[in-house]
Design an enzyme around this catalytic site. Structure first.
Site, PDB file in Angstrom:
ATOM      1  N   ARG A 184       0.833  -1.218   0.000  1.00 40.58           N
ATOM      2  CA  ARG A 184       0.000   0.000   0.000  1.00 40.58           C
ATOM      3  C   ARG A 184       0.865   1.265   0.000  1.00 40.58           C
ATOM      4  NH1 ARG A 184      -3.310  -3.322  -1.090  1.00 40.58           N
ATOM      5  NH2 ARG A 184      -5.217  -3.857   0.051  1.00 40.58           N
ATOM      6  N   LYS A 220      -6.386   1.650   1.822  1.00 36.65           N
ATOM      7  CA  LYS A 220      -7.426   0.646   1.670  1.00 36.65           C
ATOM      8  C   LYS A 220      -7.209  -0.524   2.622  1.00 36.65           C
ATOM      9  CE  LYS A 220      -9.623  -2.366  -1.765  1.00 36.65           C
ATOM     10  NZ  LYS A 220      -9.597  -2.845  -3.177  1.00 36.65           N
TER      11      LYS A 220
END
Length: 264
Positions: A184, A220
């Site tokens: 990420r 996320k």
């Protein structure tokens, strides 16, 4: 015949070492060939890096002039090979390449007790230096190939599970939340920036590395996270020191004034 067997064994060892980390390769070489037990290990504090070239997809085209895209892949292969070659340098001995998928390169350090120094965080420092070198290397590639590739890097630390999956073409890989967060850090990053988590920031900042705070971002599956950008290595320890003239031998001709200053 004995010499041929020894050469073949050495070749096989070298080939296996190019597929698996050395300590994992040794495990399989010294294990019963009929043992199908899953190889895995828990690693408490690993530094994980993802480095991607997001605009490579724009560069890749299949045309008759570039041999239906083969020349594009040839350049990508040269870039990945350069990244691989750096890992042979002694300063990066703590780092293990995990895999490359498309234009994304994944590496980790601290996968064995010998390379994980919890107190000095040497494996984290090595990964930070490696990430900075990757950025420099891609700039060199751009200069020589007249391209404008951008690199986006994410780094995180934490526990992982490492293992080998598959009987044919075995794949060494690592899994865990720390790996997902590192991924990420890459995917939510900015081109030509090295985004790191707060945990990585705390380690590198204490070692004198130059970092800037990006702020809080939405990740996320993770929610809000405070992240930082790694900008550069520590300055030389001598750059923040001014010579005291009273401490300079009379034989030295110097006009430097002042006293030893505190580090910034």
């Amino acid at each position: 015949e004995k010499e041929d067997m020894e050469h073949l064994e050495a070749y096989n060892r070298k080939l296996l070492a190019n597929i698996l980390p050395v300590h994992v390769a040794e495990h399989f070489l010294n294990t019963d060939k009929n043992n199908d037990e899953l190889y895995h290990e828990q690693c408490d504090f690993v530094c994980i890096m993802f480095a991607s070239i997001p605009n490579f997809s724009e560069f890749y085209v299949e045309l008759e002039g570039n041999n239906e895209g083969v020349e594009c892949l040839r350049l990508l292969n040269e870039i990945i090979a350069d990244f691989d070659e750096m890992l042979s340098e002694d300063q990066f001995r703590y780092i293990e390449k995990i895999k490359s998928t498309g234009a994304t390169y994944m590496a980790a350090s601290g996968l064995t007790q010998n390379t994980c120094d919890m107190q000095g965080y040497r494996h984290v420092i090595a990964m930070a230096d490696y990430a900075l070198r990757l950025r420099e290397q891609l700039q060199e590639v751009n200069a020589h190939s007249f391209n404008n590739f951008k690199i986006r890097i994410g780094i995180n630390v934490g526990p992982v599970v490492a293992g080998v999956i598959g009987a044919r073409k075995p794949q060494y890989d690592i899994w865990g939340n720390a790996v997902n967060v590192a991924s990420r850090m890459d995917s939510t990053g900015i081109c030509d920036k090295i985004q790191v988590t707060k945990e990585v920031y705390q380690i590198l900042n204490a070692k004198g590395y130059f970092l800037t705070c990006r702020g809080t971002i939405e990740v996320k599956g993770k929610g809000s996270m405070e992240t930082y950008f790694l900008e550069g290595k520590p300055k030389s320890p001598h750059t923040n020191i001014t010579v005291n003239p009273l401490a300079v031998p009379p034989s030295m001709n110097t006009s430097v004034l002042g006293t030893i200053s505190e580090k910034n």
